[in-house]
Design a protein around this motif. Structure first.
Motif, mmCIF file in Angstrom:
data_model
loop_
_atom_site.group_PDB
_atom_site.id
_atom_site.type_symbol
_atom_site.label_atom_id
_atom_site.label_comp_id
_atom_site.label_asym_id
_atom_site.label_seq_id
_atom_site.Cartn_x
_atom_site.Cartn_y
_atom_site.Cartn_z
ATOM 1 N N SER A 1 -9.273 -9.964 2.959
ATOM 2 C CA SER A 1 -9.725 -9.434 4.248
ATOM 3 C C SER A 1 -8.548 -8.857 5.030
ATOM 4 C CB SER A 1 -10.463 -10.502 5.048
ATOM 5 O OG SER A 1 -9.642 -11.610 5.286
ATOM 6 N N ALA A 2 -7.365 -9.435 4.877
ATOM 7 C CA ALA A 2 -6.175 -8.863 5.533
ATOM 8 C C ALA A 2 -5.873 -7.491 4.938
ATOM 9 C CB ALA A 2 -4.977 -9.795 5.357
ATOM 10 N N ARG A 3 -6.027 -7.368 3.635
ATOM 11 C CA ARG A 3 -5.813 -6.065 2.993
ATOM 12 C C ARG A 3 -6.852 -5.049 3.464
ATOM 13 N NH1 ARG A 3 -3.319 -3.957 -1.706
ATOM 14 N NH2 ARG A 3 -4.456 -2.160 -2.500
ATOM 15 N N ARG A 4 -8.118 -5.479 3.580
ATOM 16 C CA ARG A 4 -9.159 -4.584 4.099
ATOM 17 C C ARG A 4 -8.834 -4.131 5.518
ATOM 18 N NH1 ARG A 4 -12.897 -8.064 1.593
ATOM 19 N NH2 ARG A 4 -13.183 -9.181 3.549
ATOM 20 N N GLY A 5 -8.361 -5.062 6.351
ATOM 21 C CA GLY A 5 -7.990 -4.713 7.724
ATOM 22 C C GLY A 5 -6.821 -3.761 7.765
ATOM 23 N N LEU A 6 -5.841 -3.985 6.894
ATOM 24 C CA LEU A 6 -4.685 -3.093 6.824
ATOM 25 C C LEU A 6 -5.106 -1.704 6.357
ATOM 26 C CD1 LEU A 6 -1.605 -2.964 7.167
ATOM 27 C CD2 LEU A 6 -1.398 -3.633 4.775
ATOM 28 N N GLN A 7 -5.966 -1.655 5.356
ATOM 29 C CA GLN A 7 -6.459 -0.378 4.848
ATOM 30 C C GLN A 7 -7.260 0.355 5.925
ATOM 31 O OE1 GLN A 7 -6.064 0.752 1.453
ATOM 32 N NE2 GLN A 7 -6.789 2.672 2.283
ATOM 33 N N ARG A 8 -8.122 -0.381 6.641
ATOM 34 C CA ARG A 8 -8.933 0.230 7.688
ATOM 35 C C ARG A 8 -8.060 0.782 8.822
ATOM 36 N NH1 ARG A 8 -12.872 -3.543 10.670
ATOM 37 N NH2 ARG A 8 -11.874 -2.874 12.559
ATOM 38 N N SER A 9 -7.054 0.009 9.242
ATOM 39 C CA SER A 9 -6.188 0.476 10.321
ATOM 40 C C SER A 9 -5.329 1.653 9.870
ATOM 41 C CB SER A 9 -5.318 -0.666 10.847
ATOM 42 O OG SER A 9 -4.476 -1.153 9.831
ATOM 43 N N ALA A 10 -4.882 1.647 8.612
ATOM 44 C CA ALA A 10 -4.100 2.772 8.095
ATOM 45 C C ALA A 10 -4.961 4.031 8.009
ATOM 46 C CB ALA A 10 -3.514 2.426 6.724
ATOM 47 N N ASN A 11 -6.228 3.882 7.624
ATOM 48 C CA ASN A 11 -7.132 5.038 7.582
ATOM 49 C C ASN A 11 -7.349 5.615 8.970
ATOM 50 O OD1 ASN A 11 -7.588 5.192 4.836
ATOM 51 N ND2 ASN A 11 -9.309 3.784 4.900
ATOM 52 N N GLN A 12 -7.482 4.746 9.972
ATOM 53 C CA GLN A 12 -7.651 5.225 11.348
ATOM 54 C C GLN A 12 -6.397 5.945 11.832
ATOM 55 O OE1 GLN A 12 -8.909 2.027 13.878
ATOM 56 N NE2 GLN A 12 -10.837 1.736 12.766
ATOM 57 N N LEU A 13 -5.223 5.411 11.473
ATOM 58 C CA LEU A 13 -3.954 6.059 11.845
ATOM 59 C C LEU A 13 -3.849 7.429 11.189
ATOM 60 C CD1 LEU A 13 -1.053 5.833 13.113
ATOM 61 C CD2 LEU A 13 -0.346 4.952 10.917
ATOM 62 N N LYS A 14 -4.199 7.504 9.908
ATOM 63 C CA LYS A 14 -4.144 8.772 9.180
ATOM 64 C C LYS A 14 -5.083 9.801 9.796
ATOM 65 C CE LYS A 14 -6.184 9.754 5.109
ATOM 66 N NZ LYS A 14 -6.485 9.701 3.668
ATOM 67 N N LYS A 15 -6.289 9.380 10.136
ATOM 68 C CA LYS A 15 -7.259 10.292 10.738
ATOM 69 C C LYS A 15 -6.786 10.782 12.110
ATOM 70 C CE LYS A 15 -12.116 10.691 12.070
ATOM 71 N NZ LYS A 15 -11.808 11.609 13.114
ATOM 72 N N ALA A 16 -6.230 9.881 12.908
ATOM 73 C CA ALA A 16 -5.740 10.269 14.235
ATOM 74 C C ALA A 16 -4.561 11.237 14.117
ATOM 75 C CB ALA A 16 -5.331 9.032 15.024
#
Length: 133
Positions: free
Chosen positions: A25-40
């Motif tokens: 779940s920590a990896r999922r959270g890291l992946q999700r936050s990195a995807n949001q950073l990339k999109k922004a």
């Protein structure tokens, strides 16, 4: 005197599941936050208006690296001219310096914006996993 405890098997089994799934779940959270950073960052990146292979907006990527008990998210842009647009560059024509083009700092501003958001996103994913317990 004898002390007998029953019913802990289910508790220990669910505790084992939490310990096993928390890194996921920590990896999922890291992946999700990195995807949001990339999109922004992609949304903030300017477009040249010309069609070519190394479009800045299309060259963002993410890699998750795990080293022991730590995880890192690498958000990068692989366009060869990214650093020139990000930080600025001198304009040189026929060997003469004709001025300076200031940087856009789109990625740096996005990273600064997400510095506080990323830990919260990761913590939310871990809390979802702990709520199952």
């Amino acid at each position: 005197m004898e002390l007998k405890m029953e019913g802990f098997e289910d508790c220990f089994a669910s505790l084992k599941d939490v310990v096993k799934n928390t890194p996921l779940s920590a990896r999922r959270g890291l992946q999700r936050s990195a995807n949001q950073l990339k999109k922004a960052a992609r949304d903030r990146t300017p477009d040249s208006g010309k069609e070519h292979k190394s479009k800045l907006k299309k060259k963002y990527g993410i890699r998750i690296k795990e080293e022991g008990y730590t995880m890192k998210a690498l958000v990068f842009n692989s366009a060869p001219h990214f650093h020139l647009i990000e930080r600025g560059h001198e304009v040189i024509i026929r060997g003469k310096n004709c001025g300076f083009v200031p940087g856009k700092y789109m990625f740096e501003r996005t990273v600064n914006e997400y510095e506080d958001k990323m830990p919260r996103i990761i913590a939310e994913e871990i809390e979802k996993e702990l709520a199952k317990f």
